[in-house]
Design a protein around this motif. Sequence first.
Motif, PDB file in Angstrom:
ATOM      1  N   THR A 120       0.841  -1.198   0.000  1.00 44.16           N
ATOM      2  CA  THR A 120       0.000   0.000   0.000  1.00 44.16           C
ATOM      3  C   THR A 120       0.875   1.247   0.000  1.00 44.16           C
ATOM      4  O   THR A 120       2.107   1.174   0.085  1.00 44.16           O
ATOM      5  CB  THR A 120      -0.994   0.022   1.186  1.00 44.16           C
ATOM      6  N   CYS A 143      -2.732  -7.120  -6.076  1.00 46.00           N
ATOM      7  CA  CYS A 143      -3.568  -5.956  -5.743  1.00 46.00           C
ATOM      8  C   CYS A 143      -4.754  -5.924  -6.703  1.00 46.00           C
ATOM      9  O   CYS A 143      -4.876  -5.017  -7.541  1.00 46.00           O
ATOM     10  CB  CYS A 143      -2.765  -4.675  -5.858  1.00 46.00           C
ATOM     11  N   SER A 187      -7.211  -2.657  -7.216  1.00 47.90           N
ATOM     12  CA  SER A 187      -6.548  -1.545  -7.897  1.00 47.90           C
ATOM     13  C   SER A 187      -6.310  -1.872  -9.368  1.00 47.90           C
ATOM     14  O   SER A 187      -6.545  -1.058 -10.261  1.00 47.90           O
ATOM     15  CB  SER A 187      -5.228  -1.237  -7.196  1.00 47.90           C
ATOM     16  N   ASP A 243      -3.047  -1.797  -2.370  1.00 41.18           N
ATOM     17  CA  ASP A 243      -2.543  -0.622  -3.077  1.00 41.18           C
ATOM     18  C   ASP A 243      -3.071   0.621  -2.334  1.00 41.18           C
ATOM     19  O   ASP A 243      -3.715   0.500  -1.287  1.00 41.18           O
ATOM     20  CB  ASP A 243      -2.964  -0.625  -4.548  1.00 41.18           C
ATOM     21  N   SER A 284      -6.698   4.390  -5.498  1.00 42.87           N
ATOM     22  CA  SER A 284      -6.999   3.531  -6.655  1.00 42.87           C
ATOM     23  C   SER A 284      -7.700   2.246  -6.238  1.00 42.87           C
ATOM     24  O   SER A 284      -7.553   1.222  -6.878  1.00 42.87           O
ATOM     25  CB  SER A 284      -5.704   3.181  -7.400  1.00 42.87           C
ATOM     26  N   ASN A 285      -8.514   2.329  -5.181  1.00 41.96           N
ATOM     27  CA  ASN A 285      -9.058   1.037  -4.707  1.00 41.96           C
ATOM     28  C   ASN A 285     -10.566   1.016  -4.511  1.00 41.96           C
ATOM     29  O   ASN A 285     -11.202   0.163  -5.128  1.00 41.96           O
ATOM     30  CB  ASN A 285      -8.360   0.637  -3.381  1.00 41.96           C
ATOM     31  N   ASN A 286     -11.290   1.761  -3.712  1.00 40.12           N
ATOM     32  CA  ASN A 286     -10.926   2.885  -2.874  1.00 40.12           C
ATOM     33  C   ASN A 286     -11.072   2.620  -1.387  1.00 40.12           C
ATOM     34  O   ASN A 286     -11.668   3.411  -0.672  1.00 40.12           O
ATOM     35  CB  ASN A 286     -11.796   4.090  -3.212  1.00 40.12           C
TER      36      ASN A 286
END
Lengths: 442, 442
Positions: B70, B277, B280, B306, B310-312
């Motif tokens: 992350t 990940c 993401s 991540d 970008s995941n969120n």
Amino acid sequence: MESVDLIVKADYVLTMSQDLAVIEGGAIAIKGSKIVAVDTASQILQNYSSSKMINGEGKVAFPGLVNTHTHAAMVYFRGLSDDLPLKVWLEEHIWPAEAKWLSPEFVSDAVELACLEMLKAGITAYADMYFFGDAVAQSTKKIGMRAVVGSGVVDFPSATGNNADDYLANADRFIRKWKGDDLIVPSIADHSAYACSPETLKKSKALADRYDVMLQIHLSETEWEVNEMLSRHGRRPAAHLDSLGLLDEHLIAAHCVWLEPDEIELLAKSKTNVSHCIESNLKLASGIAPVVKMLQAGVRVSFGTDGAASNNDLSILSEMSTAAKVHKAVSGDPTALTAKQAMLMATRHGAEALGLGSLCGSLAAGKAADIVLAELNRPHLIPLYDMYSHMVYSMTAADIDTVLIGGRVLLEHRTLASGNEDDIVAKAVQWSKKIKEVHSHS
Amino acid sequence: MESVDLIVKADYVLTMSQDLAVIEGGAIAIKGSKIVAVDTASQILQNYSSSKMINGEGKVAFPGLVNTHTHAAMVYFRGLSDDLPLKVWLEEHIWPAEAKWLSPEFVSDAVELACLEMLKAGITAYADMYFFGDAVAQSTKKIGMRAVVGSGVVDFPSATGNNADDYLANADRFIRKWKGDDLIVPSIADHSAYACSPETLKKSKALADRYDVMLQIHLSETEWEVNEMLSRHGRRPAAHLDSLGLLDEHLIAAHCVWLEPDEIELLAKSKTNVSHCIESNLKLASGIAPVVKMLQAGVRVSFGTDGAASNNDLSILSEMSTAAKVHKAVSGDPTALTAKQAMLMATRHGAEALGLGSLCGSLAAGKAADIVLAELNRPHLIPLYDMYSHMVYSMTAADIDTVLIGGRVLLEHRTLASGNEDDIVAKAVQWSKKIKEVHSHS
């Protein structure tokens, strides 16, 4: 100053109406079961007074989420068997469990648990395909949720009928019993084109047309189904349904994973409603529906959880999040299926798919007060830059705080107001002990 | 009767140890920071006494989840921009935001929010790649979490250095400062093979070897990266790192989306740790990593969230669920990536990937008391037939009730015990207002 029954305030009101207005510091005035106005809180408080007020501080209000495909009672089989091939899962686990346990009592108790879970996930309306429709309808109505309840039709015998004519007679009776109810909308649920003969499908369609009710069906869920239809009828499933006159805006077709471009065209032209059940399709390795292509072609796509046995939850927030992410990767386009599109599919388009478009699906004057309030002051929801992004990519069912259906508060601060949660859970635990005992010895 | 500091009871104890024992009616005896025994509650209460007891009724206990990739501080950019092509997202939104805002204060405050979110999601250890490592480490230690904190290395100038030698000098100092800490494990974080020259990569590896610390890197995240490496060095990224001597069990390679079979072999043979990940990768449309093939080849794969931008979110439960479902559909095999495998990747294999395998990752005598208790009496977690299925397919972060790290209770009934939640949230809201103002005018 007009007197109303209830005013709901919220830091943000996501209307999902035609202009997609997001009102900061908004409020909703409610009279009886209907919304009379949606505006800024200051405007609403200038024009309306009410002795009852929901404050909604630190919360976002949005239209109730719509689950356009599930088998609510299967919640009792959640996690009974996972990580198995579809054939083994169905034939060695789910069907024997259903054969052993299905009864009006089982369905009635299980649907209460399903409704509780859905309500806690912000779902206010759902479409169900199962057997013992009266039990489904009664339990749903008892909790106070909206549902399009399908009376199941297949060609083979089960606990509720010996042949298609039995099921169709059941459906006829079921429709007459529930037609006109304020919460329950009866419909016919043909299992699929492989479990229903062309004749059964045509009879079902005629019955649906006679009573002006929706028809539900599983369509092109697996590659096996496509091959089976090709070998039986020389046509792929969507073309087969088209040839029988089933494709129209009164059909809810669940899954639609295996579609050729011309079938997508058929679904778009006929205005058939597609229920996209991505988590179930992924988990059973059925495939990934061509949702981006369907949306581009103008197909009305909404979200379904499918049954909890193949998901394993009944959350449309989770379906939105999974779908919005997976379709980006699959199409190679990070702009595909935006958060806003996903929210539309989960609300307005979902309501339209169930034939409830004029009743619910957005927050606007004249619509039913089906309203959800979700908590925003949680670490995983901070910071807040974009509400649609939050709803789709960060919010989970546990953030749902309050749910109103038809102006009635059913969930208040995450607690069921319209029933006894402990009773529902206790019944579920009792059933599951019996199921577990038999299942682990089979 | 041996006196211990704490006994944790639970309806179920998921040990994730070698025999994968699931103990019904289990308990864990803890002395100082370590587990002294894991057994049935009756056995533990026969052999150990403690004045402190956590009852764990209606709960499941399991080893803390491990997030192996992350960028914790990016939690402040959660939802700042979504549904955009990677290049636009990075170059027009994230990088300008970072250039504007990054400072030790920003990172320090943001990491507190990230730790709070991760703790509430049952994560007890994480690997971080970012800048201002001291701020990351201090905030993490303040909350009481474990982290492998990478000191960032790139070839271009930023707020913390002008060139690779600056970053390497920072890393050297950072490692010496934190080496031996009970919670923080220093490491070196080379951004990627495209942002670090072969010389920089080799120097980083030499530094990592000198101090015996882990090296972290982004590897084969996008197809662009593969093409870039092919055109610069005539080799695909994994082969490039192999030629520089970077692939070994001390490397955490995040993403690994674009791999050829021979690269999978390289990763397996070298015992390189892969951080998968998936959320993401899906959301940025980077692609879907060949995890089933990696697992078949014997690659040690774990899960990373991540950054929250970008995941969120920062939930490993969510990564498990998404991965276990998506890889079934992509491989066409519903038995791929079982719930049990996913749980192993999220716990024991994750801890091993961070070089913490002897310290944590399972519940066993001698290991650190990094223990999570999750609520089971929730509608979406009933019935209960299989605990692994529940953990992976039904549980969400909101079900996490209590978290211990090194025997210390950090989260108690969903409330932070080791800090002030309201302060952390208030700081986040303040920062986000400033960020939003600038961002919306840019």
